[in-house]
Scaffold this active site. Structure first.
Site, PDB file in Angstrom:
ATOM      1  N   SER A 191      -5.117  55.249  29.877  1.00 26.15           N
ATOM      2  CA  SER A 191      -3.846  54.546  30.097  1.00 26.15           C
ATOM      3  C   SER A 191      -2.687  54.923  29.197  1.00 26.15           C
ATOM      4  CB  SER A 191      -4.066  53.047  30.004  1.00 26.15           C
ATOM      5  OG  SER A 191      -4.617  52.592  31.208  1.00 26.15           O
ATOM      6  N   SER A 224      -2.364  52.503  32.782  1.00 28.22           N
ATOM      7  CA  SER A 224      -1.699  51.228  32.841  1.00 28.22           C
ATOM      8  C   SER A 224      -0.466  51.103  31.944  1.00 28.22           C
ATOM      9  CB  SER A 224      -2.681  50.111  32.479  1.00 28.22           C
ATOM     10  OG  SER A 224      -3.109  50.235  31.133  1.00 28.22           O
ATOM     11  N   LYS A 272       3.849  47.610  24.544  1.00 26.22           N
ATOM     12  CA  LYS A 272       3.126  47.270  25.774  1.00 26.22           C
ATOM     13  C   LYS A 272       2.762  45.787  25.764  1.00 26.22           C
ATOM     14  CE  LYS A 272      -0.886  48.754  28.538  1.00 26.22           C
ATOM     15  NZ  LYS A 272      -2.047  49.660  28.604  1.00 26.22           N
TER      16      LYS A 272
END
Ligand code: GLN
Length: 484
Positions: free
Chosen positions: A174, A150, A75
């Protein structure tokens, strides 16, 4: 053989037995990225040449580490030395970190092959990846829909066969919410179990790094490499247990409490149906099911959306055009430079959070908002403690709906915030929670969430592994399936 269906655990075995080379495995992923990235946009930064080289290096020197040769997505909120790290924000466009996040360097030391940095909501604020400054990621099960957020890029990459597994971060859901939307496994560890060093801070008392994977065993495998005290993060601690590989066994004797406030009302009918069906199967496999209550859970979303923005407003003060990334041009003096830089660099949701946070922390309102929300946090901790007196683990759906349509909630922040109604309780209380795929509702994945007491990752992973085999869901989106 469809290499994109392999779990990390299985791939590791084949690599060890020399049945498969990292070059072949990595090559299969790079090919799928070439095939699907145009539709999915899971990545913000890739370097196929570097990935190929890393894979070849692993093949050339066997015994290179306990994760040697496994193609991994990271990420873009995690700093990677010499590799762009944007957090999905214009503010960090062109930012090249000078150091690597501890969780990433631990995986690198174990020999992973990086496939690139994945898309995300700007500074991890959002539930759909639509808040990325670099465009939306699409859900591999239905490209008209969001992958969640996210960590939407990470979850979509794993579901699309564009990564074997991925690192995500979870502040209010997330990891688990996008895992649920994309039909993969997502684990948020106990707060403090994994170092946050090099994770660009959103809300420091909530943020945790964790695995996004294709199986629960894979989540255990990755977590084993992530946990541990890090001298560079004073909130990290040594995990009291070594993270074990879950074994095949049924659920007999396990007391599971279904959180009544998170099941039923407010949950989409199709999600509820899959959830109820899953409960029946767990019970048939020996679990003792009962009803549990978290009486203050309805205050989790309001409390989270005071506390997380409050912490964010302080954390994001560092992005001022002086030290990192973007700097506006044409300012007459330094104050104007700050203003212009922040106006240009941050997107709408980030600005909204900064305003909410500074308001909640302002002297006239501090007690009414921030202080009150902290009290809620204590009450939620107490709720969990009471529930774990009666149950080993708690259960709920991971999300109230399946993946929604792109654009459906962008203009309605409150409805977007409600996506995390089932996930935020674990973050407020600092507890571990995992989402595993439970089935499909109208062709879209539904996640089952298990919560455990602090540092109960072994119990949680073991139960989730047993549940996974009972539910029998094969996590493969159409993009992977069509290659069978
Ligand atoms: N969707 C939640 C938010 O917008 C959670 C985000 C996260 O866990 N990083 O804050």
């Amino acid at each position: 053989m469809n290499l994109l269906r392999l779990t990390a655990t299985e791939a590791l075995r084949r690599l060890a037995d020399r049945e498969l080379s990292s070059a072949e495995l990595t090559g299969a992923y790079l090919e799928q990225m070439e095939r699907c990235e145009g539709d999915i946009s899971a990545y913000l930064h890739t370097d196929a040449e570097a990935s190929r080289k890393a894979a070849a290096a692993v093949d050339a020197s066997p015994g290179g580490g306990t994760l040697a040769g496994l193609p991994t997505a990271i990420k873009d909120v995690l700093c990677t030395r010499g590799i762009p790290t944007t957090c999905g924000s214009r503010m960090l466009e062109g930012f090249i970190p000078v150091y690597t996040a501890t969780c990433v360097s631990r995986m690198e030391d174990a020999g992973i092959v990086s496939l690139g940095k994945t898309n995300m909501d700007e500074f991890a604020m959002g539930s759909s990846t639509e808040n990325s400054a670099y465009g939306t990621t699409r859900n591999p099960w239905d490209t008209q829909r969001v992958p969640g957020g996210s960590s939407g890029g990470s979850a979509a990459a794993v579901a699309a066969g564009e990564a074997l597994w991925a690192l995500g971060t979870d502040t209010g859901g997330s990891i688990r919410q996008p895992a649920s939307f994309c039909g993969v496994v997502g684990l948020k560890p106990t707060y403090g179990a994994v170092s946050r060093y090099g994770l660009v801070a959103f809300a420091s008392s909530f943020d945790q790094v964790g695995p996004v994977t294709r199986s629960v065993r894979d989540a255990a495998l990755m977590l084993r490499h992530l946990v541990g005290k890090d001298p560079l993060d004073s909130t990290s601690v040594e995990h009291p247990e070594a993270i074990a590989d879950p074994v095949d066994r049924d659920l007999s004797g396990l007391r599971l409490g279904v959180v009544s406030e998170l099941a039923g009302e407010g949950i989409e009918a199709g999600v509820n149906e899959v959830f109820r069906e899953a409960l029946a199967r767990l019970q048939a496999a020996g679990a003792e099911l009962g009803e549990a209550s978290l009486p203050h859970v309805e205050y989790c979303i309001p409390a989270y959306y005071i506390l997380a923005p409050a912490e964010a407003s302080a954390n994001l003060a560092r992005f001022d055009g002086v030290r990192y990334g973007h700097r506006a041009s044409g300012a007459g003096d330094v104050t104007e430079m700050y203003e212009l830089t922040r106006s240009e660099g941050f997107g709408d949701e980030v600005k909204r959070r900064i305003m909410l946070g500074t308001y909640a922390l302002s002297s006239g309102y501090y007690d009414a908002y921030y202080g009150q929300a902290q009290k809620v946090r204590s009450l939620v901790v107490g709720d969990f403690r009471a529930a774990f007196a009666d149950y080993d683990l708690l259960l709920s759906p991971t999300t109230p709906t399946t993946a929604f349509r792109i654009g459906e909630k962008v203009d309605d922040p409150l409805s977007m915030y409600m996506s995390d109604v089932c996930t935020t309780p674990a973050n407020l209380a600092g507890l571990p929670a995992i989402s595993i795929p439970a089935g499909l509702s109208q062709g879209l994945p539904v996640g089952l969430q298990l919560f455990g007491p602090a540092f109960s990752e072994n119990l949680l992973l073991q139960a989730a592994h047993s549940a996974e085999s009972v539910l029998g869901f094969q996590a493969a989106s159409p993009l992977v399936e069509e290659l069978d």
